[in-house]
Design a protein around this motif. Sequence first.
Motif, short mmCIF file in Angstrom:
data_model
loop_
_atom_site.label_atom_id
_atom_site.label_comp_id
_atom_site.label_asym_id
_atom_site.label_seq_id
_atom_site.Cartn_x
_atom_site.Cartn_y
_atom_site.Cartn_z
N HIS A 132 4.47 48.80 25.52
CA HIS A 132 4.52 47.90 24.37
C HIS A 132 4.79 46.45 24.81
CE1 HIS A 132 3.79 50.79 21.36
NE2 HIS A 132 5.00 51.30 21.24
N THR A 145 -1.36 45.80 13.38
CA THR A 145 -0.22 45.53 14.28
C THR A 145 0.70 46.73 14.47
OG1 THR A 145 1.55 43.94 14.73
CG2 THR A 145 1.26 44.59 12.44
N GLY A 146 0.66 47.70 13.53
CA GLY A 146 1.55 48.87 13.65
C GLY A 146 3.00 48.42 13.62
N PHE A 188 2.78 45.27 17.57
CA PHE A 188 2.19 45.03 18.90
C PHE A 188 0.71 44.67 18.82
CE2 PHE A 188 5.68 48.04 19.33
CZ PHE A 188 6.53 47.27 20.10
N VAL A 200 -0.62 42.02 10.37
CA VAL A 200 -1.35 42.71 9.30
C VAL A 200 -1.46 44.19 9.61
CG1 VAL A 200 -3.56 42.85 8.06
CG2 VAL A 200 -2.77 40.64 8.96
N LYS A 202 4.89 50.42 8.07
CA LYS A 202 4.80 49.67 9.33
C LYS A 202 5.07 48.19 9.06
CE LYS A 202 1.82 53.06 11.46
NZ LYS A 202 0.67 53.39 12.28
N ARG A 254 -5.84 44.86 4.40
CA ARG A 254 -6.93 45.29 5.29
C ARG A 254 -7.59 44.05 5.87
NH1 ARG A 254 -8.47 50.86 5.87
NH2 ARG A 254 -10.38 49.83 6.56
N ARG A 279 -4.93 45.63 19.14
CA ARG A 279 -4.82 46.65 20.16
C ARG A 279 -4.93 48.01 19.48
NH1 ARG A 279 0.41 48.26 23.84
NH2 ARG A 279 1.14 49.08 21.86
N VAL A 294 -7.16 49.60 17.62
CA VAL A 294 -7.47 49.63 16.19
C VAL A 294 -8.85 50.20 15.91
CG1 VAL A 294 -7.81 48.18 14.12
CG2 VAL A 294 -5.84 47.78 15.61
N1 SAM Z 1 -1.60 47.61 17.37
C1 SAM Z 1 -0.54 48.60 17.32
C2 SAM Z 1 -0.25 49.12 18.72
O1 SAM Z 1 -1.10 48.95 19.60
O2 SAM Z 1 0.82 49.70 18.94
C3 SAM Z 1 -0.87 49.76 16.39
C4 SAM Z 1 -2.08 50.55 16.74
S1 SAM Z 1 -2.37 51.87 15.62
C5 SAM Z 1 -3.18 53.03 16.64
C6 SAM Z 1 -3.70 51.23 14.61
C7 SAM Z 1 -3.19 50.50 13.37
O3 SAM Z 1 -4.26 49.79 12.77
C8 SAM Z 1 -2.65 51.45 12.31
O4 SAM Z 1 -1.31 51.09 12.01
C9 SAM Z 1 -3.57 51.25 11.12
O5 SAM Z 1 -2.88 51.33 9.90
C10 SAM Z 1 -4.13 49.86 11.37
N2 SAM Z 1 -5.47 49.57 10.82
C11 SAM Z 1 -6.61 50.26 11.08
N3 SAM Z 1 -7.65 49.69 10.44
C12 SAM Z 1 -7.16 48.61 9.77
C13 SAM Z 1 -7.74 47.60 8.93
N4 SAM Z 1 -9.05 47.61 8.65
N5 SAM Z 1 -6.94 46.63 8.42
C14 SAM Z 1 -5.61 46.63 8.69
N6 SAM Z 1 -5.00 47.55 9.47
C15 SAM Z 1 -5.77 48.53 10.01
#
Ligand code: SAM
Length: 241
Positions: free
Chosen positions: A57, A81-82, A85, A102, A108, A130, A150, A152
């Motif tokens: 992370h 961002t989860g 990150f 976002v 989250k 979104r 990252r 996503v």
């Molecule tokens: N970026 C963080 C990390 O690397 O630890 C979280 C990664 S997690 C696997 C993917 C995140 O993207 C999820 O929390 C999901 O809700 C979000 N997500 C996916 N598609 C999205 C969208 N179109 N708009 C906003 N958030 C989105």
Amino acid sequence: MPAFMEDLVRYAASLFDLTLSARQVEALRIYEQELLEWNERMNLTAIRDVPGIRVKHFLDSFSCALAWRDNPPASLIDIGTGAGFPGIPLKILYPSMRLTLVDSVGKKVDFCRHVVQKLGLDRVEALQARAEELGQNPQYREKYDCAVARAVAQMNILAEYLLPLVRVGGIMLAQKGESGPSETHTAEGVIRLLGGNVRKLIPVELPGVVEERFLVVVDKVAVTPSAYPRRVGVPAKSPLD
Ligand code: SAM
């Protein structure tokens, strides 16, 4: 692996040429503590052990610095961002940066808001939204020096999420695993359609991590056509090709 905060500081310096102050280290320690505590109650992130948090992370988030070296973006939006990150560690590194976090999942975003408040970070907005909505919202569209994500989506989908948010002259940054080069190659036409131009792929090495990692740096060279991003869910369901 960094078992101690001193190790993290040493790796940040040797891998990414970053100097962390005592205040920044303390902010990371608090963030780590909150992540461990919240993760016991809810599933925020799959990485739950201290060395894992520090490498996968914190250091992985810091690796974004390889894209801009001594010239960090003044404004950054972190899509999907989860638990924060890479956005929050980057904000800890660059306190004056304007940051938008976002995620579509409310819990989250609640966690991110909690950390932002706990650390007293200013100029940070955390939105449950979104990417597709923000990309068509004039308040956010083409307003950022850098849009980052990252873990996503695939590169062709990610380009539709990120590029509409970047001002011409800014960059899109995708943190990718071993599929980075092939995904980028396949998405090159889509990236161009959306106003981007692939500048470079930077290999990223992290202590104790064998999988290959890449930072994909895309320059925003032209305005994104107004038809993009398409409606919520469409980019993932019918990716551009
Ligand atoms: N970026 C963080 C990390 O690397 O630890 C979280 C990664 S997690 C696997 C993917 C995140 O993207 C999820 O929390 C999901 O809700 C979000 N997500 C996916 N598609 C999205 C969208 N179109 N708009 C906003 N958030 C989105």
